[in-house]
Scaffold this motif. Structure first.
Motif, PDB file in Angstrom:
ATOM      1  N   LEU A  30       0.838  -1.194   0.000  1.00 13.25           N
ATOM      2  CA  LEU A  30       0.000   0.000   0.000  1.00 13.25           C
ATOM      3  C   LEU A  30       0.876   1.249   0.000  1.00 13.25           C
ATOM      4  CD1 LEU A  30      -2.925  -0.782   2.459  1.00 13.25           C
ATOM      5  CD2 LEU A  30      -3.143  -0.166   0.053  1.00 13.25           C
ATOM      6  N   LEU A  31       0.623   2.146  -0.950  1.00 10.98           N
ATOM      7  CA  LEU A  31       1.387   3.384  -1.083  1.00 10.98           C
ATOM      8  C   LEU A  31       0.451   4.567  -0.865  1.00 10.98           C
ATOM      9  CD1 LEU A  31       3.442   2.479  -4.289  1.00 10.98           C
ATOM     10  CD2 LEU A  31       4.066   2.100  -1.883  1.00 10.98           C
ATOM     11  N   GLY A  32       0.772   5.389   0.120  1.00 12.06           N
ATOM     12  CA  GLY A  32      -0.062   6.537   0.444  1.00 12.06           C
ATOM     13  C   GLY A  32       0.494   7.817  -0.142  1.00 12.06           C
ATOM     14  N   LEU A  33      -0.223   8.374  -1.126  1.00 11.93           N
ATOM     15  CA  LEU A  33       0.162   9.617  -1.783  1.00 11.93           C
ATOM     16  C   LEU A  33      -0.876  10.690  -1.481  1.00 11.93           C
ATOM     17  CD1 LEU A  33       0.924   7.612  -4.921  1.00 11.93           C
ATOM     18  CD2 LEU A  33       2.627   9.208  -4.076  1.00 11.93           C
ATOM     19  N   ASP A  34      -0.535  11.952  -1.730  1.00 13.28           N
ATOM     20  CA  ASP A  34      -1.505  13.023  -1.551  1.00 13.28           C
ATOM     21  C   ASP A  34      -2.706  12.774  -2.450  1.00 13.28           C
ATOM     22  OD1 ASP A  34      -0.188  14.722   0.346  1.00 13.28           O
ATOM     23  OD2 ASP A  34       1.226  15.264  -1.225  1.00 13.28           O
ATOM     24  N   ASP A  35      -3.896  12.635  -1.859  1.00 11.39           N
ATOM     25  CA  ASP A  35      -5.159  12.459  -2.583  1.00 11.39           C
ATOM     26  C   ASP A  35      -5.290  11.114  -3.281  1.00 11.39           C
ATOM     27  OD1 ASP A  35      -5.727  15.136  -1.883  1.00 11.39           O
ATOM     28  OD2 ASP A  35      -4.727  15.864  -3.682  1.00 11.39           O
ATOM     29  N   MET A  36      -4.425  10.158  -2.953  1.00  9.74           N
ATOM     30  CA  MET A  36      -4.482   8.890  -3.677  1.00  9.74           C
ATOM     31  C   MET A  36      -3.793   7.787  -2.881  1.00  9.74           C
ATOM     32  SD  MET A  36      -2.929   8.114  -7.479  1.00  9.74           S
ATOM     33  CE  MET A  36      -3.756   6.979  -8.569  1.00  9.74           C
ATOM     34  N   THR A  37      -4.380   6.572  -2.908  1.00  7.58           N
ATOM     35  CA  THR A  37      -3.737   5.395  -2.334  1.00  7.58           C
ATOM     36  C   THR A  37      -3.673   4.310  -3.401  1.00  7.58           C
ATOM     37  OG1 THR A  37      -4.588   5.902  -0.127  1.00  7.58           O
ATOM     38  CG2 THR A  37      -3.815   3.662  -0.508  1.00  7.58           C
ATOM     39  N   LEU A  38      -2.500   3.724  -3.567  1.00 10.83           N
ATOM     40  CA  LEU A  38      -2.295   2.662  -4.550  1.00 10.83           C
ATOM     41  C   LEU A  38      -1.992   1.353  -3.824  1.00 10.83           C
ATOM     42  CD1 LEU A  38      -0.049   4.371  -7.248  1.00 10.83           C
ATOM     43  CD2 LEU A  38      -2.120   3.092  -7.757  1.00 10.83           C
ATOM     44  N   ARG A  39      -2.630   0.264  -4.278  1.00 12.80           N
ATOM     45  CA  ARG A  39      -2.287  -1.061  -3.786  1.00 12.80           C
ATOM     46  C   ARG A  39      -1.604  -1.816  -4.925  1.00 12.80           C
ATOM     47  NH1 ARG A  39      -6.911  -2.982  -2.569  1.00 12.80           N
ATOM     48  NH2 ARG A  39      -6.901  -2.842  -0.283  1.00 12.80           N
ATOM     49  N   VAL A  40      -0.357  -2.199  -4.724  1.00 15.90           N
ATOM     50  CA  VAL A  40       0.390  -2.951  -5.724  1.00 15.90           C
ATOM     51  C   VAL A  40       0.399  -4.413  -5.315  1.00 15.90           C
ATOM     52  CG1 VAL A  40       2.583  -3.191  -6.945  1.00 15.90           C
ATOM     53  CG2 VAL A  40       1.852  -0.930  -6.131  1.00 15.90           C
ATOM     54  N   ARG A  41      -0.090  -5.262  -6.206  1.00 17.38           N
ATOM     55  CA  ARG A  41      -0.081  -6.705  -5.969  1.00 17.38           C
ATOM     56  C   ARG A  41       0.733  -7.381  -7.056  1.00 17.38           C
ATOM     57  NH1 ARG A  41      -5.605  -9.458  -4.948  1.00 17.38           N
ATOM     58  NH2 ARG A  41      -4.172 -10.984  -4.044  1.00 17.38           N
ATOM     59  N   SER A  42       1.306  -8.537  -6.715  1.00 16.50           N
ATOM     60  CA  SER A  42       2.158  -9.232  -7.667  1.00 16.50           C
ATOM     61  C   SER A  42       2.183 -10.716  -7.362  1.00 16.50           C
ATOM     62  CB  SER A  42       3.589  -8.656  -7.611  1.00 16.50           C
ATOM     63  OG  SER A  42       4.445  -9.334  -8.509  1.00 16.50           O
ATOM     64  N   ASN A  43       2.673 -11.490  -8.321  1.00 16.16           N
ATOM     65  CA  ASN A  43       2.931 -12.909  -8.088  1.00 16.16           C
ATOM     66  C   ASN A  43       4.369 -13.129  -7.616  1.00 16.16           C
ATOM     67  OD1 ASN A  43       4.082 -12.166 -10.534  1.00 16.16           O
ATOM     68  ND2 ASN A  43       3.784 -14.180 -11.480  1.00 16.16           N
ATOM     69  N   SER A  44       5.122 -12.034  -7.464  1.00 18.01           N
ATOM     70  CA  SER A  44       6.539 -12.121  -7.102  1.00 18.01           C
ATOM     71  C   SER A  44       6.795 -11.430  -5.770  1.00 18.01           C
ATOM     72  CB  SER A  44       7.409 -11.482  -8.192  1.00 18.01           C
ATOM     73  OG  SER A  44       8.729 -11.295  -7.746  1.00 18.01           O
ATOM     74  N   ALA A  45       7.161 -12.216  -4.757  1.00 14.75           N
ATOM     75  CA  ALA A  45       7.497 -11.627  -3.459  1.00 14.75           C
ATOM     76  C   ALA A  45       8.756 -10.770  -3.569  1.00 14.75           C
ATOM     77  CB  ALA A  45       7.700 -12.740  -2.430  1.00 14.75           C
ATOM     78  N   ALA A  46       9.698 -11.177  -4.417  1.00 11.14           N
ATOM     79  CA  ALA A  46      10.939 -10.420  -4.568  1.00 11.14           C
ATOM     80  C   ALA A  46      10.673  -9.043  -5.156  1.00 11.14           C
ATOM     81  CB  ALA A  46      11.920 -11.196  -5.446  1.00 11.14           C
ATOM     82  N   LEU A  47       9.759  -8.966  -6.123  1.00  7.22           N
ATOM     83  CA  LEU A  47       9.421  -7.670  -6.717  1.00  7.22           C
ATOM     84  C   LEU A  47       8.781  -6.761  -5.677  1.00  7.22           C
ATOM     85  CD1 LEU A  47       9.144  -5.780  -9.176  1.00  7.22           C
ATOM     86  CD2 LEU A  47       6.922  -6.858  -9.617  1.00  7.22           C
ATOM     87  N   LEU A  48       7.839  -7.301  -4.910  1.00 11.79           N
ATOM     88  CA  LEU A  48       7.189  -6.494  -3.874  1.00 11.79           C
ATOM     89  C   LEU A  48       8.198  -6.005  -2.839  1.00 11.79           C
ATOM     90  CD1 LEU A  48       3.891  -8.518  -3.313  1.00 11.79           C
ATOM     91  CD2 LEU A  48       4.127  -6.299  -4.439  1.00 11.79           C
ATOM     92  N   GLU A  49       9.176  -6.834  -2.534  1.00 13.81           N
ATOM     93  CA  GLU A  49      10.223  -6.425  -1.581  1.00 13.81           C
ATOM     94  C   GLU A  49      11.048  -5.273  -2.157  1.00 13.81           C
ATOM     95  OE1 GLU A  49      14.017  -8.353   0.876  1.00 13.81           O
ATOM     96  OE2 GLU A  49      12.723  -9.630  -0.365  1.00 13.81           O
ATOM     97  N   ASN A  50      11.395  -5.375  -3.437  1.00 13.98           N
ATOM     98  CA  ASN A  50      12.145  -4.291  -4.083  1.00 13.98           C
ATOM     99  C   ASN A  50      11.345  -2.989  -4.070  1.00 13.98           C
ATOM    100  OD1 ASN A  50      14.124  -6.144  -4.626  1.00 13.98           O
ATOM    101  ND2 ASN A  50      13.911  -6.088  -6.852  1.00 13.98           N
ATOM    102  N   LEU A  51      10.064  -3.095  -4.404  1.00 10.25           N
ATOM    103  CA  LEU A  51       9.216  -1.904  -4.458  1.00 10.25           C
ATOM    104  C   LEU A  51       9.020  -1.306  -3.067  1.00 10.25           C
ATOM    105  CD1 LEU A  51       6.506  -3.112  -7.009  1.00 10.25           C
ATOM    106  CD2 LEU A  51       8.443  -1.581  -7.452  1.00 10.25           C
ATOM    107  N   GLN A  52       8.921  -2.167  -2.052  1.00  9.99           N
ATOM    108  CA  GLN A  52       8.761  -1.665  -0.687  1.00  9.99           C
ATOM    109  C   GLN A  52       9.994  -0.866  -0.263  1.00  9.99           C
ATOM    110  OE1 GLN A  52       7.229  -4.380   2.153  1.00  9.99           O
ATOM    111  NE2 GLN A  52       7.506  -3.011   3.877  1.00  9.99           N
ATOM    112  N   GLY A  53      11.173  -1.342  -0.641  1.00 13.41           N
ATOM    113  CA  GLY A  53      12.389  -0.605  -0.324  1.00 13.41           C
ATOM    114  C   GLY A  53      12.455   0.727  -1.047  1.00 13.41           C
ATOM    115  N   TYR A  54      12.069   0.731  -2.309  1.00  9.53           N
ATOM    116  CA  TYR A  54      12.139   1.950  -3.118  1.00  9.53           C
ATOM    117  C   TYR A  54      11.165   3.010  -2.608  1.00  9.53           C
ATOM    118  CZ  TYR A  54      12.457   4.896  -7.278  1.00  9.53           C
ATOM    119  OH  TYR A  54      12.652   5.959  -8.135  1.00  9.53           O
TER     120      TYR A  54
END
Length: 381
Positions: free
Chosen positions: A29-53
């Motif tokens: 879950l990414l909290g931005l001004d006026d917007m929330t995005l939920r990123v889902r994937s079949n790859s735990a490694a990708l989600l880990e990379n995105l969480q760090g970024y």
């Protein structure tokens, strides 16, 4: 006879891109001004990379407004072959080679990255990235940011090709022609305590007439870390460790001209390099600096106030096409042959101090003078 491709819908393409692959439960879950995005994937490694970024905007379910969450799916898989007739998206002036290709659906658009084979589906109901996502996670990051940029533009914000900083509660935009060094200048200025990062390459501006002090122009950034070339890293003591020691030794033997031409990019982790709390999402815009200097110039470096209405040649450095991912609120996609109009930009920046930098490249000198713009509302010292 009707071409079957002309009837393709986003639902059909979404099913093809998913290919029966199961998404992991939960998501990012990414909290931005006026917007929330939920990123889902079949790859735990990708989600880990995105969480760090995106660590500075990661939120929990408890913090999210679940009624306004926008979902984006990223499938790690082989580059998809959708068997559609892609059309090349035209490159900007000065850029060569093929980069993006697109195919318009009845209710959205497919965008293919020519070099990597990554495929993206943009529609009102589906936002999907598919292909070798782990290998090309920067393209997934850009797609995530595209959703926030769409929302801003749908709400009247103008997209600018500029970096931005915040100091004393006010933002300064930094623009320049291709290779002008706006990111390098921004990172020089970030070394000063009390200065925060707003954005690296996409700044959004909007005039707001609701302020008690009269109309204000606001600047907004996107959560995209600065990507720098090796020359910038080598010439900034804070950034040297971004390039490994062996590569630094190789690069140190090159001339400035050779360094400038190298196509390598490195992400600058703002929190790691400059400290936490140095990223701000929005602030009132106090001025705009346009770099129009030259690496081969011997003239003294100079910064001069200008009127954008009279210097439309400089406005060209600020204006930016929304690009192939831009989808309007009514669902229509931005056209590849659309022509940018100067008037909306001139209206937005009316009354905002604008400065042109000319002469030889001197980042230290201009960084000091740009910082003075924050500290003295009267203008340059």
């Amino acid at each position: 006879m009707t071409d079957p491709q002309s009837r393709l819908s986003a639902n059909v393409i979404a099913e093809r891109l998913a290919g029966g692959q199961a998404l992991l439960p939960g998501g990012l879950l990414l909290g931005l001004d006026d917007m929330t995005l939920r990123v889902r994937s079949n790859s735990a490694a990708l989600l880990e990379n995105l969480q760090g970024y995106f660590s500075h905007i990661v939120i929990t379910d408890a913090d999210a407004d679940t009624d306004t969450v926008i979902d984006l799916h990223a499938f790690e898989c082989a580059a998809p072959d959708l068997s559609v007739d892609y059309v090349d998206w035209p490159r900007e002036a000065g850029k060569a080679g093929r980069k993006d290709a697109f195919f318009d659906l009845v209710d959205g658009r497919i965008v293919q990255k020519v070099r990597t084979g990554m495929v993206f589906l943009q529609s009102k109901d589906h936002r999907i990235a598919a292909g070798p996502c782990l290998e090309n996670d920067n393209q997934v990051i850009n797609f995530i940011n595209a959703q926030y940029m769409n929302m801003l533009q749908q709400n009247g914000w103008s997209i600018c090709h500029a970096a931005g900083l915040v100091r004393n509660g006010r933002a300064l935009g930094l623009a320049g022609f291709s290779g002008g060094g706006k990111s390098t200048l921004m990172l020089h200025m970030l070394a000063n305590s009390g200065t925060a990062f707003l954005t690296n390459d996409r700044l959004f501006a909007k005039r707001d007439g609701a302020s008690d002090d009269g109309p204000k122009v606001w600047a907004a950034g996107i959560p995209k870390l600065p990507r720098i070339n090796p020359g910038t890293a080598l010439n900034n003591p804070l950034l040297g460790d971004i390039v490994d020691a062996e590569r630094r030794t190789e690069l140190a033997s090159l001339s400035k001209a050779e360094l400038w031409g190298i196509e390598e990019k490195y992400d600058v982790d703002i929190n790691q390099v400059y400290g936490t709390g140095r990223i701000i999402g929005r602030a009132p815009l106090c001025g705009f600096v346009i770099l129009n200097w030259a690496h081969d110039s011997t003239a003294p470096t100079k910064i001069t106030p200008v009127d954008l209405a009279r210097r439309r040649d400089l406005l060209a450095a600020v204006m930016k096409s929304p690009g192939p991912f831009y989808q309007r609120a009514d669902g229509s996609m931005y056209e590849s042959d659309a022509v940018l109009a100067a008037e909306p930009y001139l209206a937005t920046f009316a009354g905002v101090p604008v400065y042109e930098v000319t002469g030889q490249v001197d980042f230290d000198r201009i960084a000091r003078q740009c910082l003075a713009l924050f500290d003295d509302q009267g203008g340059l010292p």
